[in-house]
Scaffold this motif. Structure first.
Motif, short mmCIF file in Angstrom:
data_model
loop_
_atom_site.label_atom_id
_atom_site.label_comp_id
_atom_site.label_asym_id
_atom_site.label_seq_id
_atom_site.Cartn_x
_atom_site.Cartn_y
_atom_site.Cartn_z
N ARG A 79 0.83 -1.20 0.00
CA ARG A 79 0.00 0.00 0.00
C ARG A 79 0.86 1.25 0.00
N ARG A 82 1.61 2.89 -3.36
CA ARG A 82 0.56 3.68 -4.03
C ARG A 82 0.47 5.10 -3.49
N SER A 83 0.97 5.33 -2.28
CA SER A 83 0.91 6.68 -1.71
C SER A 83 1.83 7.65 -2.45
#
Length: 324
Positions: A79, A82-83
């Motif tokens: 995750r 994706r930031s």
């Protein structure tokens, strides 16, 4: 959001789709390339070359069958990766009842932005993409180009260091394409540390905005290089028109496959800048006249697709003689 190393790194990435009980489709094979920080890089390829599959794996939408994908130093499956990304899909869609301001505020809040900071950012970005005059209008009335520009503004909300655009100029008219090209250039000028990576099959747009290109063909890496290297002078062809050549020089040229006689003089095809310089010196020494020099630089179409010309067999063609 700081990171070290390349913005994107693929190492021996392969993607195989299961299309049936025993049938499989190889979409990407042994793909290895890097996208350095701070560059505008175009991912080029014909339809079916693996562009969309590659982007979806980088975004974490698809999992690679084999290989490693790193985004800003993190695995694409995390995750955290994706930031770092601002994403513009090929066909962005928004809730029809929302206004442009509503869309920006909704996504801003998802990113953890609030209050005056978010409002100032929305105002600036809508002005950047020339949508400030329709900020209170519902998006269901937006044209394709307006929707594309709104999606681009949304992708920039949290100033991501990596921007990934999937066919950003697809389906736009010439004016819309020019507006997106101008925006890409302006964004990179204002955010020189950011990396911009986009797929396209509109080769002329790549020549105007990219610093380097990655060429895919049938799911494999064909070439990665700077645009200058791809379109270097060694790939240039020149057409020379020579007049008043001496009999000996005329005989020499017309005995070569690269030359022919025309109504205006001797037409000579020369490959590369060095060969051109040698020919010009030879012509000057002979006392002949160079009536014209026409540069025919190798295009991205030539590099990507090769020779796609078609010669019909005898008796077949658009102007073939009718038979009874």
């Amino acid at each position: 959001m700081n990171f070290t190393g390349d913005a994107i790194s693929l190492t021996s990435v392969t993607k195989i789709f299961q299309t049936g009980v025993i049938k499989r489709k190889l979409a990407v094979e042994d793909l290895t390339f890097t996208v350095p920080r701070g560059e505008v890089v175009g991912l080029l390829g014909a339809n079916g070359s693996g562009k969309s599959t590659t982007i979806k794996m980088i975004l974490g939408f698809l999992k690679a069958t084999r290989g490693e994908i790193l985004v800003c130093g993190h695995s694409a499956e995390e995750r955290m990766a994706r930031s770092f990304i601002g994403y513009l899909p090929e066909n962005p869609r928004f809730q029809r009842f929302l206004t442009a301001h509503d869309v920006m505020k909704y996504f801003g809040k998802l990113l953890g932005m609030r209050g005056d900071t978010l409002e100032r950012r929305i105002e600036y970005l809508l002005e950047l993409v020339t949508l400030k005059h329709v900020t209170k209008e519902r998006v269901h009335g937006f044209s394709k180009g307006m929707t594309q520009r709104l999606a681009l503004a949304q992708a920039l909300l949290n100033q991501p260091p990596l921007l990934i655009f999937d066919e950003p100029m697809s389906g736009l008219d010439p004016l819309g394409r020019k507006e997106i090209r101008t925006l890409i250039t302006r964004i990179h000028d204002e955010m020189p540390e950011s990396t911009m990576f986009f797929s396209t099959h509109i080769l002329a747009d790549v020549e105007q905005v990219c610093s380097s290109v990655i060429l895919l063909k049938q799911g494999r890496l064909k070439r990665q290089c700077t645009l200058d290297e791809l379109l270097s002078q060694s790939d240039q062809r020149f057409e020379l028109l020579v007049r008043n050549a001496s009999p000996s020089l005329e005989k020499k040229y017309l005995g070569s496959a690269e030359s022919r006689m025309s109504a205006g003089g001797i037409q000579i095809t020369v490959q590369g800048a060095d060969a051109l310089a040698a020919r010009l010196f030879e012509i000057k020494t002979d006392g002949a006249t160079v009536a014209g020099v026409d540069s025919q630089r190798k295009s991205l179409e030539d590099e990507l697709f090769g020779d796609t010309s078609f010669t019909p067999p005898p008796g077949v063609g658009l102007n073939a003689e009718k038979t009874t």
